[in-house]
Write a protein that holds these residues in place. Structure first.
Motif, PDB file in Angstrom:
ATOM      1  N   MET A 139      11.761  11.485  -5.027  1.00  0.00           N
ATOM      2  CA  MET A 139      10.869  12.511  -4.499  1.00  0.00           C
ATOM      3  C   MET A 139      11.430  13.899  -4.768  1.00  0.00           C
ATOM      4  SD  MET A 139      10.116  10.642  -0.953  1.00  0.00           S
ATOM      5  CE  MET A 139       9.282   9.069  -0.950  1.00  0.00           C
ATOM      6  N   PHE A 196       1.389   8.749   7.852  1.00  0.00           N
ATOM      7  CA  PHE A 196       1.944   8.462   6.531  1.00  0.00           C
ATOM      8  C   PHE A 196       1.103   9.111   5.437  1.00  0.00           C
ATOM      9  CE2 PHE A 196       1.949   5.755   2.721  1.00  0.00           C
ATOM     10  CZ  PHE A 196       3.265   5.921   2.349  1.00  0.00           C
ATOM     11  N   LEU A 232      -2.746   0.546   8.772  1.00  0.00           N
ATOM     12  CA  LEU A 232      -2.751   1.697   7.860  1.00  0.00           C
ATOM     13  C   LEU A 232      -4.175   2.103   7.525  1.00  0.00           C
ATOM     14  CD1 LEU A 232      -0.040   0.796   5.191  1.00  0.00           C
ATOM     15  CD2 LEU A 232       0.020   2.694   6.765  1.00  0.00           C
ATOM     16  N   THR A 288       1.543   9.206  -6.069  1.00  0.00           N
ATOM     17  CA  THR A 288       1.664  10.649  -5.866  1.00  0.00           C
ATOM     18  C   THR A 288       2.771  11.236  -6.739  1.00  0.00           C
ATOM     19  OG1 THR A 288       1.161  10.089  -3.593  1.00  0.00           O
ATOM     20  CG2 THR A 288       1.685  12.367  -4.030  1.00  0.00           C
ATOM     21  N   VAL A 290       1.002   4.141  -2.824  1.00  0.00           N
ATOM     22  CA  VAL A 290       0.633   5.511  -2.462  1.00  0.00           C
ATOM     23  C   VAL A 290       1.738   6.484  -2.871  1.00  0.00           C
ATOM     24  CG1 VAL A 290       0.353   7.039  -0.477  1.00  0.00           C
ATOM     25  CG2 VAL A 290      -0.983   4.962  -0.625  1.00  0.00           C
ATOM     26  N   ILE A 291       2.982   6.130  -2.581  1.00  0.00           N
ATOM     27  CA  ILE A 291       4.102   7.013  -2.940  1.00  0.00           C
ATOM     28  C   ILE A 291       4.196   7.180  -4.460  1.00  0.00           C
ATOM     29  CG2 ILE A 291       6.616   7.115  -3.062  1.00  0.00           C
ATOM     30  CD1 ILE A 291       5.927   7.856  -0.399  1.00  0.00           C
ATOM     31  N   LEU A 292       4.197   6.053  -5.172  1.00  0.00           N
ATOM     32  CA  LEU A 292       4.372   6.148  -6.626  1.00  0.00           C
ATOM     33  C   LEU A 292       3.172   6.836  -7.278  1.00  0.00           C
ATOM     34  CD1 LEU A 292       6.035   2.716  -7.366  1.00  0.00           C
ATOM     35  CD2 LEU A 292       7.081   4.965  -7.296  1.00  0.00           C
ATOM     36  N   LEU A 305      13.828   5.729  -3.447  1.00  0.00           N
ATOM     37  CA  LEU A 305      12.527   6.400  -3.362  1.00  0.00           C
ATOM     38  C   LEU A 305      12.702   7.863  -2.980  1.00  0.00           C
ATOM     39  CD1 LEU A 305       9.984   3.999  -1.637  1.00  0.00           C
ATOM     40  CD2 LEU A 305       9.821   5.037  -3.880  1.00  0.00           C
ATOM     41  N   ARG A 361       3.036  16.351   0.959  1.00  0.00           N
ATOM     42  CA  ARG A 361       4.346  16.295   0.304  1.00  0.00           C
ATOM     43  C   ARG A 361       5.488  16.422   1.310  1.00  0.00           C
ATOM     44  NH1 ARG A 361       0.915  15.087  -2.749  1.00  0.00           N
ATOM     45  NH2 ARG A 361       0.611  15.773  -4.884  1.00  0.00           N
ATOM     46  N   ILE A 410       8.047   4.547   5.668  1.00  0.00           N
ATOM     47  CA  ILE A 410       8.182   3.357   4.823  1.00  0.00           C
ATOM     48  C   ILE A 410       9.277   2.465   5.388  1.00  0.00           C
ATOM     49  CG2 ILE A 410       8.962   2.532   2.585  1.00  0.00           C
ATOM     50  CD1 ILE A 410       7.567   4.674   1.268  1.00  0.00           C
ATOM     51  N   VAL A 453       2.179  12.190   2.963  1.00  0.00           N
ATOM     52  CA  VAL A 453       2.221  12.080   1.502  1.00  0.00           C
ATOM     53  C   VAL A 453       1.341  13.170   0.890  1.00  0.00           C
ATOM     54  CG1 VAL A 453       1.657  10.659  -0.481  1.00  0.00           C
ATOM     55  CG2 VAL A 453       2.757   9.632   1.471  1.00  0.00           C
ATOM     56  N   TRP A 482       8.044  14.592   2.347  1.00  0.00           N
ATOM     57  CA  TRP A 482       8.721  13.353   1.966  1.00  0.00           C
ATOM     58  C   TRP A 482       9.622  12.768   3.043  1.00  0.00           C
ATOM     59  CZ3 TRP A 482       5.788  11.595  -1.363  1.00  0.00           C
ATOM     60  CH2 TRP A 482       5.246  12.386  -2.373  1.00  0.00           C
ATOM     61  N   PHE A 502      -5.944   7.729  -3.023  1.00  0.00           N
ATOM     62  CA  PHE A 502      -4.760   7.475  -3.822  1.00  0.00           C
ATOM     63  C   PHE A 502      -5.050   6.484  -4.941  1.00  0.00           C
ATOM     64  CE2 PHE A 502      -3.253   8.749   0.321  1.00  0.00           C
ATOM     65  CZ  PHE A 502      -2.360   9.743  -0.013  1.00  0.00           C
ATOM     66  N   ILE A 505       0.823  -1.202   0.000  1.00  0.00           N
ATOM     67  CA  ILE A 505       0.000   0.000   0.000  1.00  0.00           C
ATOM     68  C   ILE A 505       0.864   1.261   0.000  1.00  0.00           C
ATOM     69  CG2 ILE A 505      -1.680   1.311   1.362  1.00  0.00           C
ATOM     70  CD1 ILE A 505      -2.861  -1.069  -0.012  1.00  0.00           C
ATOM     71  N   MET A 506       1.913   1.254   0.836  1.00  0.00           N
ATOM     72  CA  MET A 506       2.763   2.440   0.940  1.00  0.00           C
ATOM     73  C   MET A 506       3.464   2.725  -0.374  1.00  0.00           C
ATOM     74  SD  MET A 506       4.469   1.983   4.627  1.00  0.00           S
ATOM     75  CE  MET A 506       4.048   3.285   5.746  1.00  0.00           C
ATOM     76  N   MET A 507       3.957   1.671  -1.008  1.00  0.00           N
ATOM     77  CA  MET A 507       4.659   1.824  -2.277  1.00  0.00           C
ATOM     78  C   MET A 507       3.711   2.412  -3.320  1.00  0.00           C
ATOM     79  SD  MET A 507       7.723   1.133  -2.835  1.00  0.00           S
ATOM     80  CE  MET A 507       8.983   0.622  -3.962  1.00  0.00           C
TER      81      MET A 507
END
Lengths: 287, 321
Positions: free
Chosen positions: B30, B277, B262, A137, A133-135, B26, B284, B293, B281, B286, A226, A129-131
């Motif tokens: 960002m 988290f 989560l 965004t 969400v980051i990608l 990662l 922003r 993460i 996000v 980061w 997301f 999920i975190m991956m």
């Protein structure tokens, strides 16, 4: 009599009335959703209307209207179709990539397999999920198809590759593979034409799990904001109406139908999957 | 035994190195860098570039990587862009809620799953088994969000038994002591029940099959043949062997509970690390997102380590000579 994987699966489903009902219910629901969604004119259905905002169910709007004054019934059908599109694409794409990786690693085994498995395990360490969400965004994703690709790349292939790899490792040691090699059959042909058919039953049961998981992934991610681009109808988007306590209590028609539809779909997938699981496991098979 | 533990610990090192590379990559993806948190409108134009040079942000990536790893090892994770304080402090403020939620969920998970799994296995193909299996298949792949919403709708709004959001009542938190403690428990029941109901299904199913398998093994027949009372057969012979794999899977299920928090934190508006988290996000921020993460991934790695060690401890067959 020897039966192929798919015949075995059908045999198991046929003998389990619950699974049989669920299979037909599932196919029926999918057919209704796709045909109905095809019949809806999306530009008309998506038109906003000030006068029909947040209306309770009535004869004109069987499931009431959403905060933008659109018919919830049509939104639900369109949303379900979009969610199912994503789930099917991610499941099919993830499974094809996962199966290919699994077949190659399991068949060649040895060092390549060892190193690749370490890498795959590492990729699996970062929470899915975190991956996403980051990608999600960082990248610009405009369509449901782009979103599906993201899901496939980040995690859609992981489980299937592991499953197929383990099964291929077992199959690779059997005599028919050595016999085929001795006869000079190319490795690719052995993998896809000879080993693969023996894995069909376990793959189908893995597919049902993946399908349920991918429906859940879309719902979770869109709910959190997301997922699909805002404004696109989906099951997750309709459930996200329930994020405001007022809607949750006073306008349950805006989110309960989506929740019920998800529950029904999941139940169907689970009970069919259970029968497929039995077909894949010789010890539990009914005769 | 120590040899195995040490050997398993050694595997941890390449895992953590690779993990740090993923997180570093990662962070590199960002936009912005560590200095954005210090950005100030009153700064002269060339100042930022000078500071970047000074902080070594123009160095090649491997130099930056080693420096970053050094900082992380010393507990320096950078500064939050939103809150303008060190990342460790932001995370520290939210951590306890996630820890409490995870502990409570794990306790409930096993309180539900162990008795039901054993009962279903013992009454194989009888009514209790069928009812329990119906529960398992019903909840097996329901998305967390859907169940969480329905729980809030029925138990918080409909029946009014539990609060629908937040981790603690503000007034109770101000009072402290017992009122605070009870308020926290009261607020956590619904979210942790949601996690436990969903997470328990896999364990119940597994334990049931385990009990069914063990029941048919020769040593159980022997135990019965020599006249061991039925109760004792279960408590002393079946239970012990059926629970072995469950003990081994504990690390994995705790990791799953933490990952599941989560969604649960977001739906129940609990200010934990999951909530943080998503907020970081969206804002922003980061450095905070990146640190989280890493934190969740390390929890996963450590859970795997604990799982392997427990299974070695409880199951002598796996021990390497």
């Amino acid at each position: 009599m020897h039966k192929s994987g798919l015949q075995l699966a059908w045999h198991e489903i046929k003998n389990d009335w619950l699974a049989l009902i669920c299979l037909f219910l599932f196919i029926g629901l999918i057919a209704v959703i796709y045909i109905w969604a095809f019949a809806i004119d999306e530009t008309v259905a998506g038109r906003l209307s000030m006068f029909t905002m947040n209306q309770a169910p009535s004869s004109q709007f069987p499931l009431g209207t959403d905060p933008m004054g659109r018919c919830m019934m049509q939104q639900l059908v369109l949303g379900a179709r979009n969610s199912l599109n994503i789930a099917f694409v991610v499941t099919a794409g993830g499974a094809s990539i996962g199966m290919t990786i699994g077949l190659f690693l399991g068949y060649y085994a040895g060092h390549v397999d060892n190193i690749a498995m370490r890498l795959i395990a590492l990729w699996g360490m970062v929470p899915f999920i975190m991956m996403v969400v980051i990608l999600r965004t960082l990248l610009t994703i405009e369509t449901w198809f782009g979103f599906s690709m993201l899901l496939i790349l980040v995690g859609g292939w992981l489980q299937m590759s592991g499953l197929v790899r383990v099964m291929t490792l077992q199959q690779g040691r059997l005599d028919y593979v050595s016999a085929s090699k001795t006869l000079g059959t190319p490795n690719i042909v052995i993998m896809f034409r000879e080993v693969f058919p023996n894995l069909v039953s376990i793959i189908t049961s893995g597919l049902t799990l993946a399908l349920a998981g991918n429906i859940g992934a879309e719902i979770g991610l869109t709910f959190l904001g997301f997922g699909l681009p805002p404004g696109t109808a989906s099951l997750g988007q309709q459930l996200s109406y329930a994020r405001s306590p007022g809607t949750m209590q006073q306008r349950p028609w805006q989110w309960i139908p989506a929740a019920v539809l998800v529950l029904v779909l999941m139940l169907c997938i689970n009970f069919v999957g259970q029968a497929l699981n039995r077909a894949a496991d010789a010890r539990k098979r009914s005769r | 035994m120590w040899k195995i533990v040490v050997r398993r610990l050694l595997i941890l090192i390449p895992q953590l190195i690779a993990l740090s590379l993923i997180v570093f990559f990662l962070a590199w993806l960002m936009p912005g860098d560590a200095l954005r948190g210090l950005l100030d409108p009153s700064m002269p134009p060339g100042e930022m570039n000078r500071m970047r040079e000074e902080a070594g942000l123009n160095d090649p990536w491997f130099v930056q990587y080693t420096r970053w790893v050094g900082n992380v090892l010393q507990g320096d994770l950078g500064r939050s862009l939103q809150h303008r304080v060190p990342v460790t402090r932001v995370i520290g403020d939210n951590m306890m809620n996630t820890v409490r939620l995870s502990i409570m969920t794990t306790v409930m998970l096993y309180a539900i799953a162990l008795p039901l799994g054993l009962l279903a296995g013992r009454k194989h193909n009888k009514i209790p088994d069928k009812v329990i299996m119906l529960y398992v298949f019903t909840f097996f792949s329901i998305p967390t969000i859907v169940l969480a919403l329905l729980m809030i709708f029925f138990f918080a709004f409909g029946l009014g038994w539990f609060p629908a959001m937040n981790a603690v009542d503000v007034r109770a938190a101000f009072e402290g002591g017992w009122p605070e403690f009870w308020s926290r428990i009261h607020h956590l029941i619904l979210p942790s029940m949601t996690g436990a109901i969903l997470g328990g299904t896999g364990i119940i199913y597994f334990l049931r099959n385990q009990v069914i398998d063990v029941q048919n093994s020769d040593y159980i027949t022997t135990a019965r043949a020599k006249g061991t009372p039925e109760r004792r057969v279960y408590t002393h012979h079946v239970l012990r062997n059926a629970l072995l794999p469950i003990a081994g899977g504990m690390g994995a299920s705790i990791a799953a509970v933490v990952a599941g928090s989560l969604f649960i934190e977001r739906t129940f508006t609990i200010n934990g690390m999951g909530q943080l988290f998503f907020d970081s996000v969206l804002g922003r921020d980061w450095p905070v997102a990146n640190a989280l993460i890493m934190f969740y991934a390390v929890v996963g790695v450590v859970a795997g380590l604990l799982a392997d060690i427990t299974i070695m401890l409880v199951d002598p067959r796996i021990r390497i000579k």
